[in-house]
Design a protein around this motif. Structure first.
Motif: not given
Length: 398
Positions: A112-123, A244-254
């Motif tokens: 949950x980043x700056x008011x949005x919801x991002x779902x990574x690799x849902x299993x 987002x406007x205020x935050x940055x995140x990183x997901x490596x995957x494999x």
């Protein structure tokens, strides 16, 4: 003979028999775009640095290690893995700091980043396999039903291996209005499973798309792809930057460790939080998965070679995919991060936390795990040159 009398070709008939879980091969305009990619050469997608995608060593040697009775026992919990009990209630409140992460197990993360919801690799499936009766089974249940997750703005897929792209999960999500951001070629699977083309954004490395006011960029990774019996390497794998406007995140995957982490960090970092693959590593495939020590090094590269933000280890604790003890990634990551002063988050599956707030750090796995040896405390395990062995093709999709 009329057109109606013509029989389908043998290739068409064989394709109709393949399991739905195998997905679909890229074709037509999608395949033409793949061929134009600067990362596609000699008929396949290429890694940013050389990588052996087949396990090295003899099959007999690997089998002795993998199926040894005592070793097999180490790869499962000794009791019930503690799953966070109030995930639904906790997620009903917006994050106070604007950024909250919820690890759902393995590589599945709700951000949950700056008011949005991002779902990574849902299993959400019970097994990461094309078959419901065989393949690696969950070591813990999902923290909440998929329907209880609520609306999601975008679903991000890192690559098309079964433990990252799950048929039943995608079919359930296809019935929502959520859009998908995926690497090149992966859209062919989604279309076959019912996701409309206008809800799919396929990206090459270093391409970006803006969705619901946030930017998503596919960045390089060192891995491979494939779901069927014949791996054509026609779908790309990627890590992801979300800004987002205020935050940055990183997901490596494999990914295996490679020098490109520094470039990603220089262009897109520093990050408030990184989600780094640190499980299912082995000396049999050292180029395509990272050890926890390499994961810490990757995080530091992404952060300009200094401890910064919060590192959350992913790709561990949920499926048994490698010879190491199931809880070893947690122990090793705990030590490796402590050595360099890097804050690391160890949430229970389903436990939301805010990187700018109180970060869960309790080694919860110890209550349901046999004691784990710590050989990395006395040797440079991560930096040692991998033993060169004759390559054999084992069950390649990890």
């Amino acid at each position: 003979m009329t057109g109606a009398d013509k029989q389908p070709s043998l290739r068409t008939r064989l394709r109709s028999l393949r399991p739905d879980a195998f997905g679909a091969d890229p074709a037509g305009a999608r395949m033409e775009r793949i061929r134009r990619s600067p990362n596609f050469a000699d008929g396949v997608f290429q890694n940013p640095e050389g990588a052996r995608t087949r396990p090295s060593g003899s099959m007999l040697e690997f089998a002795k290690v993998y199926f040894h009775k005592e070793q097999r026992a180490r790869r499962s919990p000794t009791g019930t893995v503690p799953v966070h009990a109030t995930t639904v209630a906790d997620l009903s409140r917006p994050p106070a700091t604007g950024l909250r992460l919820t690890w759902m197990g393995h590589s599945s993360v709700l951000a949950e980043i700056d008011g949005r919801r991002v779902l990574f690799d849902p299993v959400w499936g019970e097994r990461c396999s094309p078959f419901v009766f065989a393949g690696p089974k969950r070591l813990h249940p999902v923290p909440l039903p998929l329907a209880a997750l609520g609306a999601v703005d975008v679903i991000v897929i890192s690559h098309d291996h079964y433990d990252h792209l799950d048929l039943q999960t995608i079919k359930a999500l296809a019935g929502t209005d959520t859009v998908f951001a995926v690497p090149l070629g992966v859209g062919a699977h989604l279309e076959r499973w019912g996701v409309p083309l206008d809800r799919i954004h396929e990206l090459d490395w270093n391409e970006s798309v803006r969705i619901a006011g946030i930017s998503l960029t596919a960045t390089p990774a060192r891995h491979f792809c494939g779901r069927g019996l014949r791996n054509q390497q026609h779908t790309l794998w990627a890590s992801w930057v979300v800004s987002g406007p205020e935050h940055r995140i990183y997901h490596s995957g494999d990914t295996g460790y490679f020098s490109g982490f520094k470039d990603i960090g220089a262009e897109h970092g520093p990050f408030d939080a990184t989600m780094i693959q640190v499980g299912a590593y082995s000396e049999y495939w050292p180029d395509i998965h990272m050890t926890p020590a390499e994961g810490v090094r990757a995080h530091l590269d992404l952060q300009g070679n200094r401890p910064h933000g919060v590192l959350m280890p992913i790709h561990w604790g949920t499926f048994n995919l490698a010879p190491h003890a199931w809880s070893e990634p947690g122990e090793w990551m705990n030590d490796a991060a402590e050595e360099v002063g890097q804050p690391v988050a160890f949430p229970r599956p389903g436990e939301p936390f805010e990187p700018a707030g109180k970060v869960p750090s309790e080694p919860w796995w110890r209550a349901v795990s046999e004691p784990v040896a710590h050989p990395w405390r006395h040797s440079e395990v991560a930096d040692a040159a991998p033993v060169q062995r004759e390559e054999v093709d084992l069950a390649g999709e990890r």
